[in-house]
Design an enzyme around this catalytic site. Structure first.
Site, mmCIF file in Angstrom:
data_model
loop_
_atom_site.group_PDB
_atom_site.id
_atom_site.type_symbol
_atom_site.label_atom_id
_atom_site.label_comp_id
_atom_site.label_asym_id
_atom_site.label_seq_id
_atom_site.Cartn_x
_atom_site.Cartn_y
_atom_site.Cartn_z
ATOM 1 N N ARG A 408 0.872 -1.169 0.033
ATOM 2 C CA ARG A 408 0.093 0.044 -0.132
ATOM 3 C C ARG A 408 0.644 1.161 -0.142
ATOM 4 O O ARG A 408 1.841 1.364 0.734
ATOM 5 C CB ARG A 408 -0.816 -0.208 1.192
ATOM 6 C CG ARG A 408 -1.796 -1.133 1.481
ATOM 7 C CD ARG A 408 -2.806 -0.821 2.570
ATOM 8 N NE ARG A 408 -3.436 -2.100 3.062
ATOM 9 C CZ ARG A 408 -4.273 -2.968 2.695
ATOM 10 N NH1 ARG A 408 -4.921 -2.239 1.310
ATOM 11 N NH2 ARG A 408 -4.716 -3.901 3.137
ATOM 12 N N ARG A 438 -6.249 -5.562 -0.573
ATOM 13 C CA ARG A 438 -7.691 -5.419 -0.665
ATOM 14 C C ARG A 438 -7.980 -3.924 -0.322
ATOM 15 O O ARG A 438 -7.201 -3.129 0.524
ATOM 16 C CB ARG A 438 -8.209 -6.119 0.627
ATOM 17 C CG ARG A 438 -9.609 -5.932 0.924
ATOM 18 C CD ARG A 438 -10.520 -7.060 0.484
ATOM 19 N NE ARG A 438 -9.914 -8.178 1.030
ATOM 20 C CZ ARG A 438 -10.657 -9.393 0.641
ATOM 21 N NH1 ARG A 438 -11.474 -9.624 0.034
ATOM 22 N NH2 ARG A 438 -9.679 -10.661 1.358
ATOM 23 N N HIS A 468 3.174 -9.215 0.517
ATOM 24 C CA HIS A 468 2.834 -8.486 1.753
ATOM 25 C C HIS A 468 4.458 -8.168 2.383
ATOM 26 O O HIS A 468 4.439 -7.107 3.380
ATOM 27 C CB HIS A 468 2.331 -9.316 2.941
ATOM 28 C CG HIS A 468 1.839 -8.447 4.190
ATOM 29 N ND1 HIS A 468 2.004 -8.642 5.365
ATOM 30 C CD2 HIS A 468 0.519 -7.502 3.965
ATOM 31 C CE1 HIS A 468 1.547 -7.918 5.838
ATOM 32 N NE2 HIS A 468 0.563 -7.029 5.348
ATOM 33 N N HIS A 637 1.304 -1.707 15.000
ATOM 34 C CA HIS A 637 1.180 -2.236 13.574
ATOM 35 C C HIS A 637 2.635 -3.326 13.566
ATOM 36 O O HIS A 637 2.695 -3.941 12.554
ATOM 37 C CB HIS A 637 1.322 -1.505 12.459
ATOM 38 C CG HIS A 637 1.059 -2.229 10.937
ATOM 39 N ND1 HIS A 637 2.014 -1.936 10.251
ATOM 40 C CD2 HIS A 637 -0.052 -2.406 10.731
ATOM 41 C CE1 HIS A 637 1.557 -2.543 9.121
ATOM 42 N NE2 HIS A 637 0.128 -2.968 9.185
#
Length: 743
Positions: A408, A438, A468, A637
């Site tokens: 992202r 997504r 990822h 995170h």
């Protein structure tokens, strides 16, 4: 509910909404005492995630938080539940309708999970609406009023009517349902008015009016419209409703009510049939737009014939319909935070420069070459560390190539601009852009096309896997001195500079998410990363690596070996322990390994932000396991793993959670951390989270969470401690400074 002594809310509780059974204990010793396939050993993934969203909702309910931060959390909860319903509830409905009956590890069918999730979502909606009703008068006291249209003066209503006629009415398109017009399409997450009108002597007719998303949802009452002071807003849907006579002239408006539709995001993509991943993702985006409705929110008091009409034509069951007091969709409340006045928001935070990096004039490559650099966002500036590293590489005349994996990134990404500049400067640039990220598919597709226009080689992902990993590689030609060469400046060779992190290359989320990363010139780490990037652009993946843990290659096996090594240390009476921080612990096999470790006497301390299938504190099984979750100003995170190893600990950080998808179905990279200062810094971070008594939640064996309270001790808030540490320019690895008496 308040504590009489402090006048503050009591510690919150986040409830796991399904009954849990006691695990069966069998005759036998060691692993034979428990059946690790027993569903009673595992919590439900969906309900555990909803317990996290309840903890986020508590931040809105908690009166100790600044008022506008409570408002912000109300908006965050709406976005979180929207995504949960689209992804998780949508998937469960899809499985149920397809007749899938396979139970989850906790023994529940998709239909049972679907029903339980919807029930919990409904209770959360009630709590969220109650919180909004409590906050609204507090906002008024602070000079920020969200008014109903009927609360306005006649002059204000007239000014709003003029605004509606000139600024809003031209954007509206009423869609009527009658024999001449089909039932209108209702787009995902859109807010609509269900309007019934009637011509004289005729039958009532239904029309849908979409509230335009390109107009401010909260209409500010301008100073020219009023003689009253303060920030004052009216929901746009009420402005539209009050002026329906302009939209439907010469008919009687019988009634109106708001409603909102959520569609399934779990649409299938056929990567084998599509010509390529771009075509497959474009197909997903088209299907998602018209996907099955999985939730219908309707305004309290909606006329029954209208509700029945919506249920019939949107094909939803009664349990998928949620009646709520207005306003529906609280995402736009975040705009009120822009009206901040002193004392109603957190103290502003600006990420600080890393104490070892000088992004203005220092030789960044020389500093990384001298010693690895550990960065911790948002305490250290992303712009002036990782982004500066990539921007410097783009213009450095000795850099030969830059490789980057993007999951992202921002819509106006300076990282992407740096890659484009590097290509224009003649450097080899290869970018792995994950098209299957997504809800970021469209943004990533846009960047793919921009990069390809610049002649940059772009890999779109891999069939059957998501990428990822958060990794970057810079290839630089340098004099051989200091690398084992003879020191002759003409004797040049290639050096590899790497970044391995836990977070995306996204400058905006780097201000809101806590993430760690390592900049290193370690040759073996660079060589491992080169093999990973070769997989992205080639077609074969190595199964073993020198330094890195890579999924789906050797990561699961190596994590399992590390846990089992601690078990063996404990059995031999040596020092053993596991500390792990992650977003989610979902993989049943890893949970079973931790149960075995606990039974062997290994202390297992976990900081798990969200989903956790493991049940801590069960006698004979997990009494040596603790599970904490910290929910506060920043979204936790980062992923960190520490294994005691009889006093010679191993540390790791990287992109992977202990979820089945991360270990088996995604490309993930985790790096060892060997520098003593960096290990000490990771210890300090884990210690701060472990000593937090303000934002930390402790999980019990039934999956419920209780928020800790300071009691008579000084308040310890991990995010505040780490902000102060960065603001003071504290060197990485320095001892943690927490006020006396907090232990």
């Amino acid at each position: 509910m308040t504590d009489d002594r402090e006048g503050l809310p009591t510690g919150g509780t986040a409830v796991y909404d399904l009954p849990v059974a006691e695990p069966a204990v069998r005759d036998g010793e060691g692993d034979d005492a428990f059946d690790f396939e027993d569903p009673a050993l595992y919590l439900n993934r969906e309900l555990s995630e909803l317990a996290f969203h309840q903890r986020v909702l508590h931040e809105a309910i908690d009166e100790r938080n600044p008022l506008l931060e409570r408002v912000r959390f109300l908006a965050i909860v709406t976005r979180n539940l929207d995504e949960f319903v689209m992804k998780r509830v949508g998937g469960l409905k899809q499985q149920t309708e397809a007749g899938v009956g396979d139970p989850s590890p906790d023994g529940r069918s998709p239909d049972e999970q679907w029903a339980a999730a919807l029930e919990t979502v409904g209770r959360m909606f009630e709590a969220q609406s109650a919180c909004y009703r409590e906050i609204r008068p507090l906002l008024a006291e602070a000079g920020i009023r969200v008014l109903d249209h009927e609360e306005l003066t006649a002059g204000e209503r007239e000014s709003l009517r003029s605004y509606f006629e000139s600024e809003v009415l031209p954007t509206l398109t009423p869609l009527t349902f009658d024999p001449a017009h089909p039932f209108p399409f209702i787009s995902n997450l859109s807010l609509s008015l269900a309007v019934r009108t009637r011509r004289e002597g005729g039958e009532p007719r239904f029309s849908r009016v979409k509230i335009p998303e390109n107009r401010p949802r909260l209409v500010r009452i301008r100073e020219a419209w009023t003689d009253r002071e303060g920030e004052r807003f009216v929901p746009l849907e009420q402005v539209v409703a009050a002026n329906l006579d302009l939209l439907f002239p010469n008919v009687e408006v019988l009634d109106w009510a708001t409603f909102r539709v959520t569609r399934n995001a779990e649409v299938r993509r056929n990567e084998a049939v599509a010509e390529g991943l771009i075509e497959a993702i474009e197909g997903v985006l088209r299907k998602r737009r018209f996907a099955t409705v999985v939730r219908l929110e309707v305004e309290e008091g909606m006329p029954e014939p209208v509700r029945e009409l919506l249920e019939e034509h949107l094909e939803v069951e009664e349990r998928e319909v949620f009646e709520r007091p207005p306003p529906l969709d609280l995402r736009d409340l975040s705009r009120l935070v822009e009206s901040a006045s002193p004392g109603h928001t957190y103290e502003p935070w600006t990420p600080r420069d890393h104490p070892r990096l000088d992004p203005e004039g220092g030789d960044l490559f020389a500093e990384v070459r001298r010693k690895d650099v550990l960065v911790h966002h948002p305490y250290h500036s992303f712009d002036r560390s990782v982004q500066a590293f990539l921007e410097r590489a783009a213009t450095d005349e000795d850099v030969l190539a830059i490789k980057l994996a993007i999951y992202r990134t921002a819509r106006d990404s300076r990282v992407i601009e740096a890659l484009i500049e590097a290509a224009r400067n003649g450097k080899q640039v290869a970018v792995m852009v994950e098209l299957k990220a997504r809800f970021d598919e469209e943004n990533n597709l846009r960047w793919v096309r921009r990069l390809e226009e610049e002649g940059i080689h772009v890999a779109y992902g891999t069939i059957g896997l998501k990428t990822h990993a958060k990794v970057a590689l810079v290839v630089r030609e340098e004099p051989a001195a200091g690398r084992g060469g003879g020191g002759d400046v003409d004797d040049r060779g290639v050096r590899l500079y790497s970044h391995v992190g836990t977070g995306n290359y996204h400058a905006e989320t780097a201000k809101l998410y806590t993430d760690l990363g390592v900049l290193t010139a370690d040759r073996e780490v660079g060589a491992d990363l080169a093999r990973v990037f070769n997989y992205f652009t080639g077609h074969s993946m190595a199964e073993e690596y020198r330094r890195l843990l890579v999924a789906p290659g050797d990561m699961r096996r190596r994590f399992t070996e590390l846990v089992r090594r601690e078990v063996e240390h404990a059995r031999q009476g040596r020092d053993a322990g596991i500390e792990a921080k992650m977003n989610s612990l979902e993989d049943p096999t890893m949970v079973a390994e931790l149960y075995r470790a606990s039974r062997a006497g290994v202390d297992v301390d976990l900081v798990v932000r969200g989903i956790c299938r493991l049940r801590p504190g069960i006698a004979g099984l997990s009494e040596n396991v603790t599970v904490r979750s910290v929910v506060g100003r920043f979204l936790e995170h980062s992923r960190v793993f520490r294994f005691e190893n009889d006093g010679d600990p191993d540390y790791y950080l990287g992109s992977a959670d202990w979820m089945t998808r991360n270990l088996d179905r995604r490309v993930e990279v985790v790096t060892p951390v060997e520098d003593p200062d960096h290990r000490a810094e990771l210890d300090a971070v884990l210690d701060a989270l472990g000593r937090d008594n303000r934002r930390a939640w402790v999980m019990d064996s039934d999956g419920n969470y209780d928020q800790l309270r300071p009691g008579g001790d000084p308040v310890v808030e991990a995010h505040r401690v780490l902000m102060d540490r960065a603001a003071a320019g504290t060197p990485v690895g320095a001892p943690l400074d927490i006020p006396d008496g907090s232990e």
